[in-house]
Motif scaffolding. Structure first.
Motif, mmCIF file in Angstrom:
data_model
loop_
_atom_site.group_PDB
_atom_site.id
_atom_site.type_symbol
_atom_site.label_atom_id
_atom_site.label_comp_id
_atom_site.label_asym_id
_atom_site.label_seq_id
_atom_site.Cartn_x
_atom_site.Cartn_y
_atom_site.Cartn_z
ATOM 1 N N HIS A 76 0.859 -1.175 0.000
ATOM 2 C CA HIS A 76 0.000 0.000 0.000
ATOM 3 C C HIS A 76 0.898 1.229 0.000
ATOM 4 O O HIS A 76 1.965 1.221 0.605
ATOM 5 N N HIS B 156 0.828 4.656 1.230
ATOM 6 C CA HIS B 156 0.066 5.437 2.198
ATOM 7 C C HIS B 156 0.191 6.942 1.925
ATOM 8 O O HIS B 156 1.279 7.492 1.949
ATOM 9 N N TRP C 227 4.623 6.893 2.530
ATOM 10 C CA TRP C 227 5.321 5.640 2.848
ATOM 11 C C TRP C 227 4.603 4.436 2.265
ATOM 12 O O TRP C 227 3.458 4.549 1.816
ATOM 13 N N HIS D 253 3.791 0.165 2.886
ATOM 14 C CA HIS D 253 3.780 -0.913 3.888
ATOM 15 C C HIS D 253 2.788 -1.974 3.447
ATOM 16 O O HIS D 253 1.980 -1.736 2.545
ATOM 17 N N HIS E 31 -0.482 -4.422 3.345
ATOM 18 C CA HIS E 31 -1.887 -4.140 3.666
ATOM 19 C C HIS E 31 -2.773 -5.352 3.429
ATOM 20 O O HIS E 31 -3.923 -5.215 3.010
ATOM 21 N N HIS F 202 -7.937 6.556 9.221
ATOM 22 C CA HIS F 202 -7.154 6.760 7.991
ATOM 23 C C HIS F 202 -7.998 6.447 6.760
ATOM 24 O O HIS F 202 -8.760 5.494 6.760
ATOM 25 N N HIS G 60 -7.743 6.017 2.450
ATOM 26 C CA HIS G 60 -6.855 5.839 1.299
ATOM 27 C C HIS G 60 -7.286 6.728 0.132
ATOM 28 O O HIS G 60 -8.417 7.187 0.085
ATOM 29 N N HIS H 233 -9.856 2.998 7.614
ATOM 30 C CA HIS H 233 -9.672 2.111 8.771
ATOM 31 C C HIS H 233 -8.950 2.808 9.898
ATOM 32 O O HIS H 233 -8.386 3.897 9.721
ATOM 33 N N HIS I 237 -5.730 3.159 12.060
ATOM 34 C CA HIS I 237 -4.330 2.827 11.744
ATOM 35 C C HIS I 237 -3.580 2.188 12.910
ATOM 36 O O HIS I 237 -2.370 1.972 12.822
HETATM 37 CU CU1 C2O Z 1 -1.001 3.098 6.162
HETATM 38 CU CU2 C2O Z 1 -4.485 1.530 4.997
HETATM 39 O O1 C2O Z 1 -2.749 2.264 5.631
#
Ligand code: C2O
Ligand code: CU
Ligand code: CU
Length: 503
Positions: free
Chosen positions: A131, A133, A172, A174, A176, A433, A435, A482, A484
């Motif tokens: 993902h 972010h 960043w 990471h 998911h 958070h 997206h 969601h 975080h």
């Molecule tokens: Cu850093 Cu859905 O996340």
């Protein structure tokens, strides 16, 4: 132990009134054990991260991450999620999850409009994905698609089109994969994506010494053991007792320019960092999604999981001794005894040591990058955050009374603007958070939030109602919002958002 002393590692780290000595001793003991047991390099010399420890007081490396920069509008690289024996905070940490063998993973630097191609391989023994972010990308296909299920051994070519209007800032990547996100982040999987642009071009900013701090915490007992398995810890969200900056325990940063531009990312699954620069004020110039319109003076900075910030530090006037960047306790639950265990301790997580004296006082930039308020919304929605018992499943974390389902829970239309009221009905704080599209935070319990900033993660404390405004721009498709605290996300506090074409 002479080496450590000569490298500035065994220094009085805390002033008398800061009760953190116990934790420091604990970790430093482990560092010494590591030195004693495992620090002989291939040639038999005493080495640490490739550097001879007998070389005297050379500055320690401040990161182990490689840096990749785009050229002529393109950055293409290979990224492998794989197990690796790494050194975390000076201790050998066997079989952590890494990107290309590094914790944090490589730092990727791009510009608005660039193409970013990642030839990804999953060399873990569990499914994963990537993902991106905070970036304004399509949520579909081979872009920011968190529904991808990349099995062990699988390869995948991500082709990202960095949006031409992407705000310059600290972003960043990471994993998911729902159900694995917290564990994989806690094992080390995270890396920076830096979008270079207008903020970087301001003369005062360009002249500054730029430092990146990726904040991560780790359990020292190795994967799958100890506190990670503790049920209570999963409820709260797992925290490890070792706090690292770029994988290092308490690094020392040599200040060599008049102004330091410090860019921070909280890449921990659950830990909140309440940061203070010992005895100094911080000048914040950017948050999650790029610059503020004006600098903001603060005594301390709270970074929830997922959040980023940029601060400026004036070298002029700093004492010549190391200045501690402190991590202060933060209580993120209202559950009496249970909450109190997780409030953390005060500890220094990095030092800044002025090297070139004298420094000249620098005028700080007064106008940064304009933040235009979003227009009025076409509708308002409400999202409640809570937790409860689900029959046959135990404790679940819920949005609007529902745990995560594999179907859209919220449907919006492209080009619409909406206000979302985020209501925390539970006993723990939740950083919310979203997206694909960033938002503006309008108010907190009805009190307008100033200054106006672009964000993608906002803290909703126990009992609070936070109102955000979001415009759905450029991309249709399905994505997620969601908490975080990634244990909460894995335990259900996530919803699918479907962005439909205009009516
Ligand atoms: Cu850093 Cu859905 O996340
Ligand atoms: Cu995200
Ligand atoms: Cu949460």
């Amino acid at each position: 132990m002479k080496f450590w002393r000569s490298m500035g590692m065994v220094v009085p780290l805390f002033s008398k009134n800061i009760p953190a000595i116990k934790e420091f001793r604990h970790v430093s003991l482990r560092r010494r054990q590591f030195l004693g047991l495992a620090a002989l390099g291939a040639t038999g010399a005493l080495v640490w991260q490739g550097r001879s420890l007998l070389q005297g007081p050379a500055p320690l490396p401040t990161t182990v991450s490689e840096i990749y920069r785009s050229e002529a509008g393109l950055l293409e690289l290979t990224l492998e999620a794989r197990y690796g024996d790494v050194i975390l905070g000076g201790e050998l940490a066997p079989r952590r999850m890494t990107y290309n063998g590094q914790i944090p993973g490589p730092r990727l630097e791009v510009k608005p409009g660039d193409r970013l191609i990642i030839n990804f391989k999953n060399a873990l023994d569990q499914p994963t994905n990537l993902h991106f972010h905070g970036l304004h990308l399509s949520p579909s296909g081979n872009q920011d698609n968190v529904f991808l299920h990349l099995n062990p051994g699988e390869t995948f070519r991500y082709e990202l089109q960095i949006h031409p209007q992407q705000r310059a800032g600290t972003y960043w990547y990471h994993p998911h994969h729902h159900g694995h996100a917290a564990e994989q982040l806690f094992q080390g999987l995270a890396g920076l994506i830096v979008v270079r642009g207008d903020l970087d071009d301001l003369p005062e900013i360009r002249a500054a010494q730029e430092e990146f701090f990726v904040l991560q915490d780790f359990a020292l007992d190795g994967p799958g053991q100890g506190m990670m398995a503790a049920h209570m810890n999963l409820m709260m969200g797992r925290e490890g007792s070792l706090i690292t900056v770029n994988g290092l325990f308490h690094p020392e940063i040599a200040v060599t320019k008049d102004l330091v531009r410090l860019r921070l990312l909280n890449a921990s699954p659950s830990r909140f960092y309440r940061l203070q620069l010992f005895g100094q004020r911080l000048t914040q110039i950017a948050g999650d999604n790029g610059a503020f319109s004006q600098p903001l003076e603060r005594d301390e900075l709270l970074l929830t999981p997922g959040q980023r910030a940029e601060v400026l530090i004036q070298a002029h006037g700093l004492p010549k001794t190391p200045i501690h960047l402190l991590s202060l306790p933060y209580q993120r639950a209202q559950m009496g005894m249970m909450g109190r265990q997780f409030s953390g301790i005060t500890q220094a997580i990095a030092d800044f040591t002025p090297k070139e004296v004298p420094f000249t006082p620098r005028r700080l930039p007064q106008d940064l990058i304009a933040v235009e308020p979003l227009p009025e919304p076409s509708r308002t929605r409400r999202f409640t955050l809570s937790h409860g018992m689900v029959p046959g499943q135990g404790m679940a974390f819920l949005i609007n009374g529902e745990a995560y389902q594999d179907r859209p829970q919220t449907t919006v239309r492209l080009n619409e603007i909406e206000d979302w009221e985020l209501v925390n009905l539970g006993t723990m704080d939740h950083p919310f958070h979203l997206h694909v599209n960033s938002f503006q935070v309008l108010s907190r319990n009805g009190v307008p939030e100033v200054p106006l900033v672009w964000a993608d993660t906002v803290l909703v404390k126990v009992g609070e109602t936070v109102k955000i405004r979001v415009a759905f721009r450029d991309f249709v498709g399905t994505t997620v919002y969601h908490c975080h605290i990634l244990d909460h996300e894995d335990l259900g506090m996530m919803g699918q958002l479907e962005i439909l074409p205009p009516a």
